[in-house]
Design an enzyme around this catalytic site. Structure first.
Site, PDB file in Angstrom:
ATOM      1  N   HIS A 102       0.362   8.379  -5.627  1.00 14.32           N
ATOM      2  CA  HIS A 102      -0.089   6.982  -5.740  1.00 14.32           C
ATOM      3  C   HIS A 102      -0.413   6.331  -4.405  1.00 14.32           C
ATOM      4  O   HIS A 102      -0.829   5.184  -4.373  1.00 14.32           O
ATOM      5  CB  HIS A 102       0.973   6.145  -6.443  1.00 14.32           C
TER       6      HIS A 102
HETATM    7  C1  UD1 Z   1       3.301  -0.220  -3.925  1.00 10.84           C
HETATM    8  C2  UD1 Z   1       3.708  -0.111  -2.462  1.00 10.84           C
HETATM    9  C3  UD1 Z   1       4.075   1.329  -2.155  1.00 10.84           C
HETATM   10  C4  UD1 Z   1       5.117   1.860  -3.114  1.00 10.84           C
HETATM   11  C5  UD1 Z   1       4.660   1.650  -4.554  1.00 10.84           C
HETATM   12  C6  UD1 Z   1       5.758   2.047  -5.495  1.00 10.84           C
HETATM   13  C7  UD1 Z   1       2.583  -1.594  -0.845  1.00 10.84           C
HETATM   14  C8  UD1 Z   1       1.534  -1.686   0.198  1.00 10.84           C
HETATM   15  N1  UD1 Z   1       2.602  -0.464  -1.588  1.00 10.84           N
HETATM   16  O1  UD1 Z   1       2.145   0.581  -4.100  1.00 10.84           O
HETATM   17  O2  UD1 Z   1       4.598   1.398  -0.838  1.00 10.84           O
HETATM   18  O3  UD1 Z   1       5.267   3.224  -2.875  1.00 10.84           O
HETATM   19  O4  UD1 Z   1       4.356   0.265  -4.758  1.00 10.84           O
HETATM   20  O5  UD1 Z   1       5.291   2.442  -6.734  1.00 10.84           O
HETATM   21  O6  UD1 Z   1       3.367  -2.501  -1.004  1.00 10.84           O
HETATM   22  N2  UD1 Z   1      -0.640  -1.824 -10.946  1.00 10.84           N
HETATM   23  C9  UD1 Z   1      -0.541  -2.071 -12.279  1.00 10.84           C
HETATM   24  N3  UD1 Z   1       0.647  -2.519 -12.771  1.00 10.84           N
HETATM   25  C10 UD1 Z   1       1.735  -2.735 -12.010  1.00 10.84           C
HETATM   26  C11 UD1 Z   1       1.634  -2.473 -10.650  1.00 10.84           C
HETATM   27  C12 UD1 Z   1       0.449  -2.015 -10.134  1.00 10.84           C
HETATM   28  O7  UD1 Z   1      -1.520  -1.900 -13.020  1.00 10.84           O
HETATM   29  O8  UD1 Z   1       2.784  -3.137 -12.531  1.00 10.84           O
HETATM   30  C13 UD1 Z   1      -1.917  -1.322 -10.404  1.00 10.84           C
HETATM   31  C14 UD1 Z   1      -2.892  -2.458 -10.099  1.00 10.84           C
HETATM   32  O9  UD1 Z   1      -4.166  -2.011 -10.325  1.00 10.84           O
HETATM   33  C15 UD1 Z   1      -2.676  -2.636  -8.602  1.00 10.84           C
HETATM   34  C16 UD1 Z   1      -2.416  -1.229  -8.148  1.00 10.84           C
HETATM   35  O10 UD1 Z   1      -1.684  -0.621  -9.201  1.00 10.84           O
HETATM   36  O11 UD1 Z   1      -3.788  -3.185  -7.956  1.00 10.84           O
HETATM   37  C17 UD1 Z   1      -1.625  -1.156  -6.878  1.00 10.84           C
HETATM   38  O12 UD1 Z   1      -0.411  -1.879  -6.984  1.00 10.84           O
HETATM   39  P1  UD1 Z   1       0.322  -2.369  -5.654  1.00 10.84           P
HETATM   40  O13 UD1 Z   1       1.642  -2.959  -5.979  1.00 10.84           O
HETATM   41  O14 UD1 Z   1      -0.600  -3.193  -4.824  1.00 10.84           O
HETATM   42  O15 UD1 Z   1       0.516  -1.042  -4.860  1.00 10.84           O
HETATM   43  P2  UD1 Z   1       1.184   0.334  -5.304  1.00 10.84           P
HETATM   44  O16 UD1 Z   1       0.147   1.392  -5.231  1.00 10.84           O
HETATM   45  O17 UD1 Z   1       1.925   0.154  -6.575  1.00 10.84           O
HETATM   46  N1  UDP Z   2      10.132   7.145 -10.626  1.00 12.26           N
HETATM   47  C1  UDP Z   2      10.394   6.786 -11.949  1.00 12.26           C
HETATM   48  N2  UDP Z   2       9.426   7.047 -12.881  1.00 12.26           N
HETATM   49  C2  UDP Z   2       8.243   7.637 -12.566  1.00 12.26           C
HETATM   50  C3  UDP Z   2       7.990   7.995 -11.224  1.00 12.26           C
HETATM   51  C4  UDP Z   2       8.972   7.719 -10.273  1.00 12.26           C
HETATM   52  O1  UDP Z   2      11.455   6.266 -12.258  1.00 12.26           O
HETATM   53  O2  UDP Z   2       7.413   7.850 -13.462  1.00 12.26           O
HETATM   54  C5  UDP Z   2      11.150   6.804  -9.610  1.00 12.26           C
HETATM   55  C6  UDP Z   2      11.566   7.934  -8.695  1.00 12.26           C
HETATM   56  O3  UDP Z   2      12.671   8.630  -9.221  1.00 12.26           O
HETATM   57  C7  UDP Z   2      11.896   7.194  -7.414  1.00 12.26           C
HETATM   58  C8  UDP Z   2      10.969   6.028  -7.421  1.00 12.26           C
HETATM   59  O4  UDP Z   2      10.551   5.842  -8.762  1.00 12.26           O
HETATM   60  O5  UDP Z   2      13.223   6.692  -7.445  1.00 12.26           O
HETATM   61  C9  UDP Z   2       9.792   6.323  -6.532  1.00 12.26           C
HETATM   62  O6  UDP Z   2       8.815   5.382  -6.731  1.00 12.26           O
HETATM   63  P1  UDP Z   2       7.364   5.550  -6.151  1.00 12.26           P
HETATM   64  O7  UDP Z   2       7.035   6.978  -5.969  1.00 12.26           O
HETATM   65  O8  UDP Z   2       6.469   4.720  -7.006  1.00 12.26           O
HETATM   66  O9  UDP Z   2       7.446   4.782  -4.736  1.00 12.26           O
HETATM   67  P2  UDP Z   2       7.835   5.240  -3.262  1.00 12.26           P
HETATM   68  O10 UDP Z   2       9.176   5.832  -3.286  1.00 12.26           O
HETATM   69  O11 UDP Z   2       6.767   6.159  -2.788  1.00 12.26           O
HETATM   70  O12 UDP Z   2       7.777   3.953  -2.504  1.00 12.26           O
END
Ligand code: UD1
Ligand code: UDP
Length: 363
Positions: A203
């Site tokens: 992601h």
């Molecule tokens: C964010 C964090 C990343 C973290 C991740 C955990 C930043 C810069 N990035 O990335 O460090 O690893 O969360 O998962 O803060 N979206 C949905 N529903 C949701 C959330 C997101 O549809 O509930 C989609 C939307 O299109 C959104 C995109 O995902 O624009 C990105 O979401 P965003 O929270 O900006 O960044 P993540 O990729 O989730």
């Molecule tokens: N995780 C979860 N469900 C999923 C994928 C990940 O519960 O479908 C959990 C995973 O075990 C870990 C956390 O979410 O604890 C990691 O989240 P993510 O990879 O989105 O973010 P990052 O750690 O890269 O910030």
């Protein structure tokens, strides 16, 4: 009454703060629990609060999808108003998301101390929004809860002003606290089509927002030497749809796409899989927990978790299809014994953090 405000906004923050929230409650420290709303879908936010049996947030927002800057700015506005209203003695944030930086900035500008859980991680890759967020947050924090010695060294090298305390990573606490419950409750293996499989997640913005890299990943998973179970992050699904390749991936016999899973289901998949291919941060750490112990192929150019690499759990394999496939083949052939100890601690990070807070703020 003095209180500690815990602010989370995304899936990993809720998971990693759950042990801290429990430790604060156990110590009878007044708590204000806030969800800043960076993640807003049920299966990226509320699902974790329910499953981890946390009380509902005292304050919650939704900031939906905006650009990096606008998302950060909107969270600052919400949190600044809330901090003015509630005046906590300390604000605790975890990790490196936009919500973390926004909260830390709102607090520091009001003269409210900030405690940064998981301080000191560095990928030295400025393409990553997370690298901006963690660097800036560390420099405005009063308390830096560094998970490892390496993280402490990063902080010392940069001359941060706050107090550093090495604690381990609270995700190990989370794995230890939840895996036994997961193994009892989760039925996810009934839904998985394969007996032996690799678990994949991807992601990171610098990966999935780049069509060439996104295609590399999908082709590698489709041609992998072992079937791939892939709980898909909404950002990635959105990109695959925008580029009209989602339907094709969904048809691949070698990939089983699942929606973003709850923590209990995900823990069971980590425990059961043969290997993990991921660009996630937290998953690199969880794989080192003694009750999980899985090889991790980090499908990125860098990692801010070098401890997992040094200990032999993780390998940074890059983002090229061929390199990913070769690494998967090697991992299947080698099946080497992994260390019995995690470099991220023994599962008492949250207790250490709360002990420090209690002493400092004289609760
Ligand atoms: C964010 C964090 C990343 C973290 C991740 C955990 C930043 C810069 N990035 O990335 O460090 O690893 O969360 O998962 O803060 N979206 C949905 N529903 C949701 C959330 C997101 O549809 O509930 C989609 C939307 O299109 C959104 C995109 O995902 O624009 C990105 O979401 P965003 O929270 O900006 O960044 P993540 O990729 O989730
Ligand atoms: N995780 C979860 N469900 C999923 C994928 C990940 O519960 O479908 C959990 C995973 O075990 C870990 C956390 O979410 O604890 C990691 O989240 P993510 O990879 O989105 O973010 P990052 O750690 O890269 O910030």
């Amino acid at each position: 009454m003095k209180a500690v405000m815990v602010v989370v906004g995304t899936r990993p923050e809720t998971i990693k703060m759950a042990p801290v929230i429990r430790a604060l409650q156990k110590s009878k420290i007044p708590l204000i629990f806030t969800h800043c709303g960076q993640h807003y879908d049920y299966n990226m936010s509320q699902q974790f609060i329910e499953e981890l049996e946390l009380s509902p947030p005292d304050y919650g927002y939704k900031v939906k999808a905006y650009s990096q800057g606008e998302q950060t700015a909107r969270i600052i506005i919400h949190i600044e108003r809330l901090l003015k209203k509630t005046s906590p003695a300390l604000v605790l944030v975890e990790g490196d998301t936009n919500g973390v930086l926004a909260t830390a900035l709102a607090a520091v500008k009001l003269g409210i101390p900030v405690g940064h859980v998981e301080a000191g991680l560095r990928s030295f890759d400025l393409r990553m929004p997370e690298e901006h967020n963690r660097r800036l947050t560390d420099h405005v924090s009063t308390d830096l809860f560094a998970p490892t010695k390496n993280a402490e060294n990063n902080l010392k090298r940069e001359g941060v002003w706050g107090k550093i305390c090495i604690t381990g990573n609270t995700v190990i606490d989370a794995v230890i606290q939840h895996l036994p419950i997961a193994e009892k409750k989760s039925k996810i293996l009934e839904a998985v089509h394969f007996e032996n499989f690799a678990l994949a997640t991807a992601h990171r913005a610098e990966n999935v927002d780049d069509l060439a890299v996104l295609k590399n990943f999908m082709e590698a998973f489709a041609e992998a030497p072992i079937p791939v179970v892939y709980p898909m992050h909404p950002r990635t699904k959105k990109r695959l749809r925008q580029n009209r390749i989602y339907a094709k991936i969904k048809k691949s016999k070698n990939i089983q796409i699942l929606p973003p899973l709850g923590y209990l289901d995900f823990l069971v998949l980590m425990k059961k899989c043969e290997m993990i291919a991921t660009d996630s941060g937290g998953i690199q750490e969880e794989a080192t927990a003694p009750c999980i112990r899985k090889p991790v192929l980090v499908i990125r150019l860098s990692t801010e978790r070098p401890e997992a690499v040094k200990a032999g759990f993780a390998k940074v394999v890059g983002i090229e299809k061929q390199k990913i496939l070769e690494a998967m083949e090697r991992t299947l052939k080698q099946r080497k014994e992994l260390p019995a100890k995690s470099p991220y601690g023994d599962g008492n990070a949250a207790e250490k953090i709360v002990r420090t807070i209690k002493k400092e703020l004289a609760f």
